[in-house]
Design an enzyme around this catalytic site. Sequence first.
Site, PDB file in Angstrom:
ATOM      1  N   LYS A  51       0.806  -1.223   0.000  1.00  0.00           N
ATOM      2  CA  LYS A  51       0.000   0.000   0.000  1.00  0.00           C
ATOM      3  C   LYS A  51       0.843   1.279   0.000  1.00  0.00           C
ATOM      4  O   LYS A  51       0.374   2.331  -0.412  1.00  0.00           O
ATOM      5  CB  LYS A  51      -0.954   0.014   1.194  1.00  0.00           C
ATOM      6  CG  LYS A  51      -2.106  -0.965   1.064  1.00  0.00           C
ATOM      7  CD  LYS A  51      -3.337  -0.262   0.603  1.00  0.00           C
ATOM      8  CE  LYS A  51      -4.552  -1.132   0.346  1.00  0.00           C
ATOM      9  NZ  LYS A  51      -4.776  -2.302   1.153  1.00  0.00           N
ATOM     10  N   SER A 309       0.484  -9.981  -0.512  1.00  0.00           N
ATOM     11  CA  SER A 309       0.298  -8.528  -0.524  1.00  0.00           C
ATOM     12  C   SER A 309       0.664  -7.817   0.773  1.00  0.00           C
ATOM     13  O   SER A 309       0.890  -6.609   0.764  1.00  0.00           O
ATOM     14  CB  SER A 309      -1.151  -8.217  -0.900  1.00  0.00           C
ATOM     15  OG  SER A 309      -2.030  -8.975  -0.086  1.00  0.00           O
TER      16      SER A 309
END
Length: 326
Positions: A51, A309
Amino acid sequence: MLTLKDVHEARDRIHPFIRRTRLEHSTTISDVSGFDVWLKPECMQRTGSFKIRGALNCILSLSPEEGGRGIVTASSGNHGQGVACASKLRGYPAMVVMPEGGSPAKADAIRGYGAQIVFCGTKSEDRLALAAKMRDEQGMTMVHPYDDFYVMAGQGTLGIEILEDLDDVAAVLVPTGGCGLISGVAAAVKEMRPNVKIIGVEPAGSDSTGRSFQAGKRVRLDVIDTMADGVRASIPGELTFPLVRKYVDDMVLVSESSIVEAMKLILERCKILAEPTGAVATAALLTQGQKNGALPGSLRGKKIVSLVSGGNVALSQLAEILAGRS
Ligand SMILES: *Cc1c(COP(=O)(O)O)cnc(C)c1O
């Protein structure tokens, strides 16, 4: 719309500040699944998830005046950490709206970067509404967790790296929440190599993207039930969903038990610590033959990249998961 040029520009902008994660081949997961499996460990990325890429691309693109008014966002934690870290690099104040009962480890990390936190509700929409209110009433600058072209372009830089590091990629598995990640990665990969398949993966208890993909329009979920806190969005983004429709080949679902199984395999065999959401894509490789869970048989034996992720899991939660209590 998002273009490959946007993603290349994002890469130039953020590359001095992020880590270049390397693909890791996993013989064990290849053997278990029947695919040739490569992990992209973004759990090793700065802030512990991908992110930071989107948050940095957005925040580095702001004028000092926009940034100086303060940055606000809504996040279950990882995007909040990205925004807090990027804001700190620029010297901008930041405020993160987190869910009540959200991960204490993620909250501590956000505070560690000097950002403030307000807790609000449990639904992503309630958090986004409060962040938008703070933007409108206090003049802060909002960095949306997914529905923003700078954010999507930042996440898309992952796609460029994958294609640079591995020839003959057959497919990339991407976890989906609000779909900023998959939109960016799919736009970059498909524009460079249209025959690489982009497959979205989500927990069966949080399947807003799969339902929307089937219906051809955005579908909102009322009930969300998954341990994967990074993909609990109730509806795909307004800006991201058209990119999902344009570029994504397929959506598959995984069970909670397969997420746990994937976390354990990644940890034990690859020595890589994924958080539950970070193991969602890899869970699809272990879910063969189940309803809606099967990857296309044509991919057998081919090179598949699975995006790990994020890795932000508190040790106490990890202990519960490993003990089978979560
Ligand atoms: C946010 C997040 C995702 C999903 O990204 P979206 O852009 O919301 O689809 C996947 N994994 C982790 C670890 C995340 O933090």
